[in-house]
Design an enzyme around this catalytic site. Structure first.
Site, PDB file in Angstrom:
ATOM      1  NE  ARG A  80      40.074  20.961  37.123  1.00 12.26           N
ATOM      2  CZ  ARG A  80      39.969  22.231  36.680  1.00 12.26           C
ATOM      3  NH1 ARG A  80      40.546  22.696  35.570  1.00 12.26           N
ATOM      4  NH2 ARG A  80      39.140  23.118  37.335  1.00 12.26           N
ATOM      5  CG  HIS A 180      45.127  31.588  37.320  1.00 14.94           C
ATOM      6  ND1 HIS A 180      43.942  32.500  37.412  1.00 14.94           N
ATOM      7  CD2 HIS A 180      44.675  30.640  37.305  1.00 14.94           C
ATOM      8  CE1 HIS A 180      42.580  31.626  37.402  1.00 14.94           C
ATOM      9  NE2 HIS A 180      43.526  30.268  37.151  1.00 14.94           N
ATOM     10  CB  THR A 181      46.783  38.117  34.742  1.00 11.64           C
ATOM     11  OG1 THR A 181      48.013  38.213  35.605  1.00 11.64           O
ATOM     12  CG2 THR A 181      46.163  39.428  34.839  1.00 11.64           C
ATOM     13  CE1 TYR A 182      39.633  34.678  36.478  1.00  9.40           C
ATOM     14  CE2 TYR A 182      41.349  34.907  38.221  1.00  9.40           C
ATOM     15  CZ  TYR A 182      40.571  34.158  37.533  1.00  9.40           C
ATOM     16  OH  TYR A 182      40.202  32.758  38.153  1.00  9.40           O
ATOM     17  CG  ASP A 250      37.493  25.914  33.919  1.00  7.68           C
ATOM     18  OD1 ASP A 250      38.560  26.283  33.721  1.00  7.68           O
ATOM     19  OD2 ASP A 250      37.177  25.267  34.978  1.00  7.68           O
ATOM     20  CD  GLU A 311      44.302  29.769  33.739  1.00 13.67           C
ATOM     21  OE1 GLU A 311      44.846  28.463  34.133  1.00 13.67           O
ATOM     22  OE2 GLU A 311      42.976  30.047  33.866  1.00 13.67           O
TER      23      GLU A 311
END
Length: 345
Positions: A80, A180-182, A250, A311
């Protein structure tokens, strides 16, 4: 070692292709030209099959129809930016605010919104690679300058998958990309990341405001659910987060940049599968898929804590906190960043 190409649907009327990188041990990485997306990362299983280490789908629509940036490349700026505003060399800039008053993951037209060019593929005796590229202008994503980015995925016979970003610009701009792999390498009948064990080489995490913007304060991990300095079962940590607004993580961990020692590891004790993450930057943002939004999927599955995004990037909102790191990119300058994943099975 080999690379194969497979059609993978269409996006906005254009064909999407999956490039499957396979090493001599049968480890496979599937890369889409859409968003440079890591569609699969498969390892052999003891019964002669293959298991995916990451959340996946064989349906492109399940990747494009959700807002969770699933497995995509992220930029120009991951994380952000407060109020979408920043200053470089005394000049003020305003970029798109796509999450309330803030900018998230480079705005709605960031790296993850495009089909990338495939510049080259390469096969040698010990590694296979694919290089993707993208050029964005201010008219496309609202950030200043025309930026040219390359992303090279390389799979080698030591079971490393390396992602190298490189960028140049014709004007002052920002560059802080990530992937941004999960992840969830548990067996397919296991529905959450609860049984996985997580280690993070970190002493502090960042304090944030209600919009997840860092305040500048660093909080000691020790004695909190954020402490993964020894391998910790994720379910135990997540139980301590049930009272939070997010019902999970998060958050932003400060880590020691290192391409030789793991910044983090994630392992499934039951299957023996393990991923070690290496990064040359100082942050690891982790998101435990806390939503039950139907857009969060894995082959149609929908529930919280299905996977964990890890990330690797420079600390979030660094442009407003010089001590977090320099994410500016100037004309006649090239910046390169590397993320590496090592898998064991």
């Amino acid at each position: 070692m080999n690379i194969t190409e497979v059609p993978f649907g269409t996006y906005q009327g254009r064909p999407v292709t999956k490039y499957v990188l396979t090493n001599d041990h049968g480890v496979q990485a599937g890369i889409l030209d859409f968003a440079g997306l890591l569609q699969s990362f498969k390892v052999p299983t003891k019964d002669g099959g293959k298991a995916d280490m990451i959340l996946t789908s064989e349906n492109l629509d399940e990747f494009t129809n959700n807002g969770f940036c699933t497995n995509r490349l992220i930029g120009r700026v991951a994380g952000r930016i407060a109020e979408g505003q920043f200053e470089i060399n005394g000049k003020k800039y305003q970029v798109e605010q796509n999450e309330g008053k803030n900018t998230l993951h480079g705005g709605t037209n960031g790296f993850y919104s495009y089909i990338w060019n495939v510049d080259s593929t390469n096969e040698t005796a010990n590694e296979v690679s694919i290089t993707l590229s993208l050029t964005l202008t201010e008219e496309m994503d609202t950030f200043p300058g025309q930026i040219h980015v390359t992303a090279t995925y390389t799979l080698d016979n030591k079971n490393n998958l390396t992602l190298k970003f490189s960028a140049t610009s014709d004007a002052d701009t920002l560059f802080n990309p990530t992937n941004h792999t999960y992840w969830n390498m548990a067996n397919s009948n296991v529905k959450t990341v609860d049984q996985l064990k997580l280690y993070v080489n970190s002493k502090n995490h960042l304090a944030v405001d209600d919009g997840k913007i860092p305040t500048g304060e660093k909080i000691t991990n020790e004695g909190t659910p954020f402490d993964f300095s020894t391998p910790t079962q994720l379910g135990d940590a997540l139980k301590e987060m049930t009272s939070t607004k997010e019902n999970g993580f998060d958050d932003i961990w400060e880590v020691e940049p290192n391409l030789n020692e793991p910044v983090a590891t994630l392992e499934d004790p039951e299957s023996g599968r393990k991923m070690s993450l290496y990064s040359d930057r100082n942050a690891l943002i982790m998101y435990t898929m806390n939503s039950d939004d139907p857009a969060v999927y894995n082959h149609g599955e929908v529930h919280p804590h299905l996977g964990i995004a890890m990330e690797a990037q420079t600390l979030s909102d660094a442009i407003h906190h010089p001590e977090f790191g320099d994410i500016t990119l100037h004309p006649n300058e090239e910046k390169t960043y590397t993320i590496k994943w090592h898998v064991e099975y």
